[in-house]
Design a protein around this motif. Structure first.
Motif, mmCIF file in Angstrom:
data_model
loop_
_atom_site.group_PDB
_atom_site.id
_atom_site.type_symbol
_atom_site.label_atom_id
_atom_site.label_comp_id
_atom_site.label_asym_id
_atom_site.label_seq_id
_atom_site.Cartn_x
_atom_site.Cartn_y
_atom_site.Cartn_z
ATOM 1 N N GLU A 53 0.828 -1.209 0.000
ATOM 2 C CA GLU A 53 0.000 0.000 0.000
ATOM 3 C C GLU A 53 0.861 1.256 0.000
ATOM 4 N N LYS A 54 1.934 1.243 0.798
ATOM 5 C CA LYS A 54 2.837 2.395 0.818
ATOM 6 C C LYS A 54 3.487 2.603 -0.538
ATOM 7 N N GLU A 55 3.902 1.498 -1.176
ATOM 8 C CA GLU A 55 4.506 1.605 -2.510
ATOM 9 C C GLU A 55 3.516 2.181 -3.513
ATOM 10 N N GLU A 57 0.963 4.092 -2.842
ATOM 11 C CA GLU A 57 0.753 5.499 -2.499
ATOM 12 C C GLU A 57 1.894 6.363 -3.037
ATOM 13 N N LYS A 58 3.124 5.863 -2.901
ATOM 14 C CA LYS A 58 4.269 6.597 -3.434
ATOM 15 C C LYS A 58 4.168 6.723 -4.954
ATOM 16 N N GLU A 59 3.774 5.637 -5.624
ATOM 17 C CA GLU A 59 3.610 5.677 -7.089
ATOM 18 C C GLU A 59 2.546 6.697 -7.474
ATOM 19 N N ARG A 60 1.416 6.680 -6.754
ATOM 20 C CA ARG A 60 0.336 7.625 -7.053
ATOM 21 C C ARG A 60 0.806 9.068 -6.867
ATOM 22 N N GLU A 61 1.537 9.285 -5.791
ATOM 23 C CA GLU A 61 2.026 10.634 -5.520
ATOM 24 C C GLU A 61 3.014 11.081 -6.605
#
Length: 112
Positions: A53-55, A57-61
């Motif tokens: 999920e963190k990965e 989120e980072k990709e989305r950001e």
């Protein structure tokens, strides 16, 4: 003889009871071991899920920042090009290019 038989039955019952308790304890220990393994596996899965999920989120950001930078660049180009474009005629009188082309209204001509 009856007393011996009673004692033998009693000792036999006690031995059976002890074996049942021992089996029960072993079963409980096995259950605890299995539960601990399951809990460990579940926690590992949750940690992996959070990591994914963190990965994401980072990709989305990163995608959002890239999109924002691209849109800003395009806007600046448009702004730069818009300054060089010719301005439209201001006195259009409500008609395209300032004159009526085929649209005639009652008030277009003044009757004297």
């Amino acid at each position: 003889q009856e007393r011996r038989e009673r004692e033998r039955k009693l000792s036999k019952e006690m031995a059976e009871k002890a074996t049942r308790e021992l089996e029960k304890m072993q079963l409980q220990e096995k259950a605890e071991v299995k539960y601990k393994e399951w809990l460990k596996k579940k926690r590992a899965e949750e940690a992996e899920k959070k990591k994914k999920e963190k990965e994401k989120e980072k990709e989305r950001e990163a995608e959002l920042q890239e999109k924002k930078a691209r849109s800003e660049k395009i806007f600046k180009e448009w702004l730069h090009n818009a300054r060089n474009k010719p301005r439209p005629v201001l006195n259009g009188y409500g008609f395209p290019r300032g004159n009526s082309a085929g649209l005639y209204f009652y008030y277009t001509y003044m009757v004297t």
